[in-house]
Write a protein that holds these residues in place. Structure first.
Motif, PDB file in Angstrom:
ATOM      1  N   ASN A  37       0.805  -1.214   0.000  1.00 20.30           N
ATOM      2  CA  ASN A  37       0.000   0.000   0.000  1.00 20.30           C
ATOM      3  C   ASN A  37       0.840   1.266   0.000  1.00 20.30           C
ATOM      4  O   ASN A  37       1.989   1.271   0.480  1.00 20.30           O
ATOM      5  CB  ASN A  37      -0.919   0.006   1.220  1.00 20.30           C
ATOM      6  CG  ASN A  37      -1.960  -1.080   1.154  1.00 20.30           C
ATOM      7  OD1 ASN A  37      -2.730  -1.148   0.197  1.00 20.30           O
ATOM      8  ND2 ASN A  37      -1.988  -1.939   2.162  1.00 20.30           N
ATOM      9  N   CYS A  38       0.232   2.328  -0.512  1.00 23.95           N
ATOM     10  CA  CYS A  38       0.913   3.616  -0.624  1.00 23.95           C
ATOM     11  C   CYS A  38      -0.136   4.726  -0.545  1.00 23.95           C
ATOM     12  O   CYS A  38      -1.198   4.619  -1.181  1.00 23.95           O
ATOM     13  CB  CYS A  38       1.662   3.663  -1.950  1.00 23.95           C
ATOM     14  SG  CYS A  38       2.510   5.209  -2.312  1.00 23.95           S
ATOM     15  N   ASP A  39       0.132   5.754   0.232  1.00 30.12           N
ATOM     16  CA  ASP A  39      -0.746   6.912   0.327  1.00 30.12           C
ATOM     17  C   ASP A  39       0.022   8.158  -0.091  1.00 30.12           C
ATOM     18  O   ASP A  39       1.238   8.237   0.124  1.00 30.12           O
ATOM     19  CB  ASP A  39      -1.259   7.084   1.761  1.00 30.12           C
ATOM     20  CG  ASP A  39      -2.098   5.910   2.216  1.00 30.12           C
ATOM     21  OD1 ASP A  39      -1.659   5.200   3.140  1.00 30.12           O
ATOM     22  OD2 ASP A  39      -3.164   5.702   1.626  1.00 30.12           O
ATOM     23  N   HIS A  84      -4.842   7.025  -2.549  1.00 32.62           N
ATOM     24  CA  HIS A  84      -4.279   5.734  -2.155  1.00 32.62           C
ATOM     25  C   HIS A  84      -4.046   4.870  -3.385  1.00 32.62           C
ATOM     26  O   HIS A  84      -4.870   4.843  -4.309  1.00 32.62           O
ATOM     27  CB  HIS A  84      -5.249   5.014  -1.205  1.00 32.62           C
ATOM     28  CG  HIS A  84      -4.796   3.652  -0.802  1.00 32.62           C
ATOM     29  ND1 HIS A  84      -3.906   3.431   0.225  1.00 32.62           N
ATOM     30  CD2 HIS A  84      -5.101   2.422  -1.301  1.00 32.62           C
ATOM     31  CE1 HIS A  84      -3.684   2.134   0.346  1.00 32.62           C
ATOM     32  NE2 HIS A  84      -4.405   1.505  -0.558  1.00 32.62           N
ATOM     33  N   SER A 121      -2.342   0.825  -4.510  1.00 29.88           N
ATOM     34  CA  SER A 121      -1.854  -0.449  -4.008  1.00 29.88           C
ATOM     35  C   SER A 121      -1.295  -1.278  -5.158  1.00 29.88           C
ATOM     36  O   SER A 121      -1.713  -1.131  -6.302  1.00 29.88           O
ATOM     37  CB  SER A 121      -2.958  -1.215  -3.275  1.00 29.88           C
ATOM     38  OG  SER A 121      -4.036  -1.488  -4.142  1.00 29.88           O
TER      39      SER A 121
END
Lengths: 114, 115
Positions: free
Chosen positions: B22-24, B72, B74
């Motif tokens: 995951n990445c925000d 967000h 992913s």
């Protein structure tokens, strides 16, 4: 295929010494970039060159200078090395002529400043 | 102020199962997102990317999903293989196409695939 080539791969310097890191790409890319990576951190942009003859500062430019020697080569110079510049340095290049394209990276130069 | 965040420093997944990284991000000007894979003593290798005009991009075992409203993205890897063990970096760019600005990276997630 060489891609992006960085020299040297390793270097140890004493505080106050100067050094130039070399980078060359054989993909005919317009843009070139210098990043540094510190332990536990992502890569941070030092300088970039959108095209031959132009250079711009990135996020962490202090203590560095760059030269876009020609379309293939982009060098990074430390005029007076400091221990805080101990890091792994990555050069990258990108093709701007055909829409969204990724940056391609070299294998890095591991630099230690004592 | 971190503009790209990867909140999981490490992730362990069994071989054959799905890996989800995951990445925000916080900068609403980002419009091009990439995932890079990095092995020790090597440079980052491009894996897959997605433009902000899409919400999904697939390439073999790798799929990236983008949720712009949540800021967000992913990366899904199915099935996970031992060679997938590496550090994965999420990166973003604020200008696509003609822009030459550099990438903003997250701190990375170390993916470990267990046999």
């Amino acid at each position: 295929n060489a891609g992006v080539t960085q020299t040297p791969k390793f270097q140890v310097l004493k505080t106050g010494q100067s050094m130039t890191l070399q980078c060359a790409q054989d993909m005919n890319h317009n843009s070139m970039y210098w990043y540094r990576q510190d332990p536990g951190m992502g890569l941070r942009l030092i300088y970039y060159s959108a095209s031959e003859g132009t250079t711009d500062k990135g996020e962490v430019p202090n203590g560095y200078n760059v030269s876009r020697l020609n379309k293939r080569e982009f060098s990074l110079r430390l005029e007076s090395a400091a221990p805080s510049q101990t890091s792994v340095y990555f050069c990258a290049s990108r093709d701007l002529t055909s829409g969204n394209q990724p940056q391609h990276f070299g294998d890095g130069t591991r630099l230690s400043i004592l | 102020d971190q503009q790209v965040k990867q909140n999981s420093p490490s992730l362990s997944v069994q071989e054959g199962r799905i890996s989800i990284l995951n990445c925000d991000y916080t900068n609403s000007m980002f419009d091009y997102f990439l995932w890079y894979k990095k092995y020790p003593a090597e440079g980052p290798t491009f894996l897959i990317s997605i433009s902000s005009i899409k919400d999904k991009n697939e390439d073999g075992r790798f799929t990236v999903f983008l949720n712009k409203s949540a800021k967000h993205l992913s990366l899904h890897i199915v099935p996970s293989q031992p060679g997938d063990s590496a550090v994965y970096f999420c990166a973003a760019s604020a200008r696509s196409g003609g822009g030459a600005d550099g990438l903003t990276f997250g701190k990375g997630t170390h993916l470990i695939i267990q046999p």
